[in-house]
Write a protein that holds these residues in place. Structure first.
Motif, PDB file in Angstrom:
ATOM      1  N   VAL A 288      32.917  83.657 -19.102  1.00 47.19           N
ATOM      2  CA  VAL A 288      32.902  82.311 -18.521  1.00 47.19           C
ATOM      3  C   VAL A 288      33.406  82.354 -17.087  1.00 47.19           C
ATOM      4  CG1 VAL A 288      34.022  80.045 -18.673  1.00 47.19           C
ATOM      5  CG2 VAL A 288      33.026  81.083 -20.697  1.00 47.19           C
ATOM      6  N   PHE A 289      34.474  83.114 -16.825  1.00 41.81           N
ATOM      7  CA  PHE A 289      34.979  83.238 -15.455  1.00 41.81           C
ATOM      8  C   PHE A 289      33.923  83.855 -14.540  1.00 41.81           C
ATOM      9  CE2 PHE A 289      36.907  85.842 -12.140  1.00 41.81           C
ATOM     10  CZ  PHE A 289      37.574  84.857 -11.431  1.00 41.81           C
ATOM     11  N   MET A 290      33.252  84.906 -15.000  1.00 44.75           N
ATOM     12  CA  MET A 290      32.273  85.591 -14.162  1.00 44.75           C
ATOM     13  C   MET A 290      31.056  84.726 -13.878  1.00 44.75           C
ATOM     14  SD  MET A 290      32.833  89.376 -15.730  1.00 44.75           S
ATOM     15  CE  MET A 290      31.467  90.230 -15.083  1.00 44.75           C
ATOM     16  N   ILE A 291      30.765  83.767 -14.738  1.00 44.36           N
ATOM     17  CA  ILE A 291      29.647  82.858 -14.507  1.00 44.36           C
ATOM     18  C   ILE A 291      30.069  81.694 -13.618  1.00 44.36           C
ATOM     19  CG2 ILE A 291      28.085  81.217 -15.624  1.00 44.36           C
ATOM     20  CD1 ILE A 291      27.309  84.158 -16.020  1.00 44.36           C
ATOM     21  N   PHE A 292      31.208  81.089 -13.912  1.00 45.20           N
ATOM     22  CA  PHE A 292      31.586  79.861 -13.218  1.00 45.20           C
ATOM     23  C   PHE A 292      32.306  80.082 -11.893  1.00 45.20           C
ATOM     24  CE2 PHE A 292      30.958  78.092 -17.494  1.00 45.20           C
ATOM     25  CZ  PHE A 292      30.018  77.145 -17.148  1.00 45.20           C
ATOM     26  N   TYR A 293      32.875  81.257 -11.657  1.00 44.58           N
ATOM     27  CA  TYR A 293      33.518  81.514 -10.372  1.00 44.58           C
ATOM     28  C   TYR A 293      32.523  81.434  -9.207  1.00 44.58           C
ATOM     29  CZ  TYR A 293      35.356  84.280  -6.534  1.00 44.58           C
ATOM     30  OH  TYR A 293      35.697  84.724  -5.296  1.00 44.58           O
ATOM     31  N   PRO A 294      31.386  82.134  -9.261  1.00 44.66           N
ATOM     32  CA  PRO A 294      30.434  82.012  -8.148  1.00 44.66           C
ATOM     33  C   PRO A 294      29.853  80.598  -8.023  1.00 44.66           C
ATOM     34  CG  PRO A 294      29.922  83.945  -9.451  1.00 44.66           C
ATOM     35  CD  PRO A 294      30.955  83.173 -10.198  1.00 44.66           C
ATOM     36  N   VAL A 295      29.678  79.911  -9.145  1.00 45.54           N
ATOM     37  CA  VAL A 295      29.151  78.549  -9.103  1.00 45.54           C
ATOM     38  C   VAL A 295      30.170  77.612  -8.465  1.00 45.54           C
ATOM     39  CG1 VAL A 295      28.394  76.610 -10.539  1.00 45.54           C
ATOM     40  CG2 VAL A 295      27.629  78.922 -11.064  1.00 45.54           C
ATOM     41  N   ALA A 296      31.443  77.812  -8.766  1.00 41.69           N
ATOM     42  CA  ALA A 296      32.495  76.952  -8.205  1.00 41.69           C
ATOM     43  C   ALA A 296      32.605  77.102  -6.697  1.00 41.69           C
ATOM     44  CB  ALA A 296      33.828  77.265  -8.861  1.00 41.69           C
ATOM     45  N   THR A 297      32.269  78.269  -6.173  1.00 47.77           N
ATOM     46  CA  THR A 297      32.363  78.463  -4.718  1.00 47.77           C
ATOM     47  C   THR A 297      31.226  77.781  -3.967  1.00 47.77           C
ATOM     48  OG1 THR A 297      31.168  80.555  -4.821  1.00 47.77           O
ATOM     49  CG2 THR A 297      33.571  80.652  -4.974  1.00 47.77           C
ATOM     50  N   LEU A 298      30.262  77.227  -4.661  1.00 48.41           N
ATOM     51  CA  LEU A 298      29.153  76.526  -4.003  1.00 48.41           C
ATOM     52  C   LEU A 298      29.474  75.073  -3.698  1.00 48.41           C
ATOM     53  CD1 LEU A 298      26.181  77.862  -6.153  1.00 48.41           C
ATOM     54  CD2 LEU A 298      26.916  78.658  -3.909  1.00 48.41           C
TER      55      LEU A 298
ATOM     56  N   PRO B 118      31.994  71.705  -2.546  1.00 51.63           N
ATOM     57  CA  PRO B 118      33.100  71.409  -1.624  1.00 51.63           C
ATOM     58  C   PRO B 118      34.405  71.290  -2.393  1.00 51.63           C
ATOM     59  CG  PRO B 118      31.328  69.781  -1.433  1.00 51.63           C
ATOM     60  CD  PRO B 118      30.982  70.685  -2.555  1.00 51.63           C
ATOM     61  N   PRO B 119      35.507  71.630  -1.820  1.00 47.14           N
ATOM     62  CA  PRO B 119      35.762  72.144  -0.480  1.00 47.14           C
ATOM     63  C   PRO B 119      35.662  73.665  -0.381  1.00 47.14           C
ATOM     64  CG  PRO B 119      37.846  71.748  -1.536  1.00 47.14           C
ATOM     65  CD  PRO B 119      36.767  71.344  -2.525  1.00 47.14           C
ATOM     66  N   LEU B 120      35.371  74.344  -1.496  1.00 40.61           N
ATOM     67  CA  LEU B 120      35.325  75.808  -1.479  1.00 40.61           C
ATOM     68  C   LEU B 120      34.130  76.368  -0.731  1.00 40.61           C
ATOM     69  CD1 LEU B 120      36.436  76.615  -5.125  1.00 40.61           C
ATOM     70  CD2 LEU B 120      37.802  76.680  -3.042  1.00 40.61           C
ATOM     71  N   ASN B 121      33.056  75.585  -0.567  1.00 45.27           N
ATOM     72  CA  ASN B 121      31.859  76.122   0.075  1.00 45.27           C
ATOM     73  C   ASN B 121      32.037  76.320   1.579  1.00 45.27           C
ATOM     74  OD1 ASN B 121      31.821  73.455   0.858  1.00 45.27           O
ATOM     75  ND2 ASN B 121      29.675  73.126   0.351  1.00 45.27           N
ATOM     76  N   ARG B 122      33.118  75.824   2.145  1.00 46.86           N
ATOM     77  CA  ARG B 122      33.374  76.046   3.579  1.00 46.86           C
ATOM     78  C   ARG B 122      33.887  77.449   3.856  1.00 46.86           C
ATOM     79  NH1 ARG B 122      37.117  71.089   4.964  1.00 46.86           N
ATOM     80  NH2 ARG B 122      37.618  71.349   2.780  1.00 46.86           N
ATOM     81  N   TYR B 123      34.341  78.134   2.823  1.00 49.38           N
ATOM     82  CA  TYR B 123      34.932  79.459   2.993  1.00 49.38           C
ATOM     83  C   TYR B 123      34.072  80.507   2.296  1.00 49.38           C
ATOM     84  CZ  TYR B 123      38.786  76.298   3.866  1.00 49.38           C
ATOM     85  OH  TYR B 123      39.557  75.276   4.341  1.00 49.38           O
ATOM     86  N   PRO B 124      34.049  81.720   2.819  1.00 52.72           N
ATOM     87  CA  PRO B 124      33.253  82.782   2.170  1.00 52.72           C
ATOM     88  C   PRO B 124      34.022  83.390   1.003  1.00 52.72           C
ATOM     89  CG  PRO B 124      34.238  83.629   4.171  1.00 52.72           C
ATOM     90  CD  PRO B 124      34.599  82.168   4.092  1.00 52.72           C
ATOM     91  N   LEU B 125      34.098  82.676  -0.105  1.00 55.49           N
ATOM     92  CA  LEU B 125      34.893  83.124  -1.248  1.00 55.49           C
ATOM     93  C   LEU B 125      34.079  83.766  -2.358  1.00 55.49           C
ATOM     94  CD1 LEU B 125      37.325  80.110  -1.601  1.00 55.49           C
ATOM     95  CD2 LEU B 125      37.770  82.333  -0.570  1.00 55.49           C
ATOM     96  N   ASN B 126      32.768  83.721  -2.274  1.00 59.53           N
ATOM     97  CA  ASN B 126      31.939  84.302  -3.331  1.00 59.53           C
ATOM     98  C   ASN B 126      31.963  85.822  -3.199  1.00 59.53           C
ATOM     99  OD1 ASN B 126      30.012  85.069  -5.177  1.00 59.53           O
ATOM    100  ND2 ASN B 126      28.638  83.377  -4.677  1.00 59.53           N
ATOM    101  N   ILE B 127      32.576  86.477  -4.153  1.00 55.31           N
ATOM    102  CA  ILE B 127      32.733  87.930  -4.085  1.00 55.31           C
ATOM    103  C   ILE B 127      31.393  88.654  -4.102  1.00 55.31           C
ATOM    104  CG2 ILE B 127      33.023  88.309  -6.558  1.00 55.31           C
ATOM    105  CD1 ILE B 127      35.078  90.036  -3.873  1.00 55.31           C
ATOM    106  N   HIS B 128      30.388  88.066  -4.738  1.00 59.25           N
ATOM    107  CA  HIS B 128      29.064  88.688  -4.764  1.00 59.25           C
ATOM    108  C   HIS B 128      28.454  88.705  -3.364  1.00 59.25           C
ATOM    109  CE1 HIS B 128      29.297  88.755  -9.067  1.00 59.25           C
ATOM    110  NE2 HIS B 128      29.426  87.437  -9.125  1.00 59.25           N
ATOM    111  N   HIS B 129      28.632  87.635  -2.613  1.00 55.55           N
ATOM    112  CA  HIS B 129      28.111  87.591  -1.252  1.00 55.55           C
ATOM    113  C   HIS B 129      28.882  88.530  -0.333  1.00 55.55           C
ATOM    114  CE1 HIS B 129      26.262  83.329  -1.835  1.00 55.55           C
ATOM    115  NE2 HIS B 129      25.716  84.247  -2.607  1.00 55.55           N
TER     116      HIS B 129
END
Length: 98
Positions: A25-35, A37-48
């Motif tokens: 669940v963490f591995m699925i929702f972590y990248p989705v959560a970074t999309l 706001p307010p997290l989408n302003r920062y490059p937090l997606n580890i895959h990217h």
């Protein structure tokens, strides 16, 4: 980060299936959560960060580094992983295995 979260889940939950489900669940929702706001302003997606997708330091067309990697972000993720592993170690220390 993924190893640290999985290791912590394995120490918190008694069942290996629950730890697997929590990690999944963490591995699925972590990248989705970074999309969002307010997290989408920062490059937090580890895959990217690992692939260089839409990162200013990587030219994907030529597969070349064109700027310095985000050292502050990488160090902060390593620090968070260290904190999570430290928490897991503390959980294991307080368990009674006798």
């Amino acid at each position: 980060m993924f190893f640290a979260v999985t290791f912590l889940a394995a120490t918190l939950f008694r069942s290996e299936h629950t730890a697997l489900a929590a990690s999944f669940v963490f591995m699925i929702f972590y990248p989705v959560a970074t999309l969002f706001p307010p997290l989408n302003r920062y490059p937090l997606n580890i895959h990217h960060i690992m692939s260089g997708f839409a990162m200013p330091y990587f030219d994907a067309r030529h597969a070349l580094l064109v700027g310095p990697p985000p050292w502050a972000l990488l160090v902060s993720m390593m620090a968070m992983a260290g904190v999570l592993i430290g928490l897991a170690v503390q959980v294991v220390r307080h368990r009674d295995y006798s």
